[in-house]
Design an enzyme around this catalytic site. Structure first.
Site, PDB file in Angstrom:
ATOM      1  CG  LEU A  63       1.737   2.378  -6.714  1.00  0.00           C
ATOM      2  CD1 LEU A  63       1.646   2.199  -8.157  1.00  0.00           C
ATOM      3  CD2 LEU A  63       3.251   2.049  -6.801  1.00  0.00           C
ATOM      4  CB  SER A  64       4.014   6.865  -2.154  1.00  0.00           C
ATOM      5  OG  SER A  64       4.318   6.709  -0.836  1.00  0.00           O
ATOM      6  CB  ALA A  65       4.707  11.208  -5.428  1.00  0.00           C
TER       7      ALA A  65
END
Length: 362
Positions: A63-65
Site C-alpha cells: 500500500l502506498s502512503a
C-alpha cells in the site's frame, strides 16, 4: 521515518489530517476516503500502523502512503461514468475508492503482476461490499482484476478515460502508457522520480504537470526466458449491464430519493437553532513529506514558497459550543442504514430484498 501528516487514531482522523495538509482538496475524494477504512486492507497483525501516513509492504502486498493516494485521486479528476485502468492494482484499495466515484455506469479495471495479491484484493473487495457501513451511501463500480504484466497489455485493448500506474515508469515506456488513454483522458504515474499528470488534449497532443517528488519501485520488465514469447494481458471486456442490474440500480436510486425527501421534510417541519460556534486557537505546522519503506517509496512535498515566511501560524477554528459540553466518554450512536431499513420494510419476497441489498451482512 515521518510521514506527510500526523498519525490518526482512526480513519476519519487520518482524513482530517490529510485535508488540513491540503492533500485532500475536493468533496468527492474526501467522501471516498472516508467510506473505506484503510485498516481493512492491512493484515491483522499490522493494523496498528494503518492510520500513519506511511507506505506498507508485506511480501507482495503493498500500500502506498495515504498522501500519495490523495494526490493521485485529486489529479485523476474522477467523475461518474468514466473508465479507469489501474496498473499495479495491488490490494484494490485505490480501485475501490475510485469505484465509489465512478458509479454504476463506469468501468473499473486493474492489472496486477502477482496472482496471490489478486486473491487478496478480491477478498478485501468482498469484505467491503458485504460489511461496510458506508456501502449503501453509494452506487458502486466494482473493480475487475486480471493477472499479468502491465507492459504486455494487448494492443487491441480499449482506451480509458483515466489511467494510474503504481510503479516507477522509465522514459522509454512513457509513450506506451500514453497510448492507453482516450483523447481528453488523464494519466497519473511516477515518471523519472516525479508523480506526473499527463492529459491527452488531442490525438498527438499532451499536457504534462509535475505533482510530487517521489521514488517508486520500478516496473518489472517482462521475462520471456521460458517461452521466448510475450504473454499478452487481455483486459476485461466492457460489458453492458444486465436488465436485472439496471432495475436494482433504478430501485435503489428511487428509494434514496424518497429517503432524502423525507429527511428534508422533517428538517423543514422542525427547524432547530443552529449550534453556536466558539473559536479555539490551533497551532498548525508547515509540513514536508517524507515517506519511505525499504528504500522503496519516498516522497517530498513541493512546498509553497509563501509558506516559508513563517514556520508556524496561529489559526482559529470554529467548533460548536454544545460539543464541548458533552462528556468525552460518550460515543456517537452507530450510523443508521436508512436504505436497508426501507428495503426490508417493502412488501417484497425476501430473495428480492436481499438482491437489492447486494446480500450484505449489515
Amino acid at each position: 521515518m515521518g510521514g506527510a501528516v500526523s498519525a490518526g487514531e482512526d480513519n476519519d482522523e487520518l482524513i482530517d489530517n490529510l485535508k488540513e495538509a491540503q492533500y485532500i482538496r475536493t468533496e468527492l475524494v474526501e467522501q471516498a476516503f472516508r467510506a473505506i477504512d484503510r485498516a481493512d486492507y492491512y493484515l491483522e497483525e499490522f493494523k496498528d500502523n494503518a492510520y500513519k501516513d506511511l507506505a506498507w509492504k508485506h511480501g507482495n502486498i503493498h500500500l502506498s502512503a495515504p498522501c500519495i493516494y490523495s494526490e493521485v485521486m485529486e489529479a485523476l479528476d474522477l467523475q461518474p461514468g468514466l473508465s479507469f485502468l489501474n496498473l499495479g492494482s495491488g490490494t484494490g484499495y485505490l480501485s475501490s475508492m475510485v469505484g465509489l466515484i465512478l458509479g454504476p455506469f463506469g468501468v473499473n479495471h486493474g492489472v496486477e503482476l502477482h496472482s496471490d495479491v489478486i486473491e487478496y484484493a478480491k477478498q478485501k473487495l468482498d469484505f467491503f461490499i458485504k460489511t461496510s457501513d458506508s456501502f449503501d451511501k453509494f452506487e458502486f463500480c466494482e473493480p475487475s482484476f486480471v493477472t499479468g504484466n502491465c507492459l504486455e497489455i494487448s494492443p487491441d485493448c480499449t482506451q480509458y478515460d483515466r489511467v494510474y500506474c503504481g510503479a516507477g515508469v522509465q522514459k522509454e515506456h512513457e509513450d506506451y502508457m500514453k497510448n492507453l488513454l482516450k483523447v481528453g483522458g488523464i494519466l497519473v504515474m511516477p515518471l523519472e522520480e516525479r508523480l506526473t499528470k499527463i492529459t491527452r488534449t488531442g490525438p498527438s497532443a499532451w499536457e504534462t504537470k509535475k505533482i510530487l517528488a517521489v521514488s517508486f519501485a520500478p516496473l518489472i520488465q517482462p521475462n520471456h526466458a521460458d517461452s521466448g514469447k510475450s504473454r499478452l494481458v487481455h483486459l476485461p471486456p466492457v460489458a453492458v449491464r444486465s436488465l436485472q442490474d439496471l432495475a436494482r440500480i433504478a430501485i435503489r436510486g428511487t428509494i434514496k430519493k424518497i429517503i432524502h425527501q423525507e429527511a428534508m421534510s422533517k428538517a423543514g417541519n422542525g427547524l432547530k437553532n443552529p449550534p453556536r460556534f466558539k473559536r479555539r486557537r490551533v497551532r498548525r505546522r508547515r509540513m514536508e513529506t517524507i515517506v519511505f519503506l525499504d528504500k522503496e517509496v519516498f516522497a517530498s512535498r513541493i512546498s509553497n514558497p509563501s509558506d516559508d515566511n513563517n514556520n508556524s501560524e496561529d489559526i482559529e477554528e470554529e467548533r460548536p459550543e454544545e460539543e464541548e459540553t458533552k462528556p468525552s466518554e460518550l460515543k456517537p450512536d452507530p450510523p443508521v442504514n436508512f436504505l436497508r431499513e426501507k428495503v426490508l420494510s417493502l412488501p417484497l419476497p425476501d430473495p428480492l430484498k436481499y438482491y437489492l441489498l447486494y446480500y450484505r451482512e449489515k
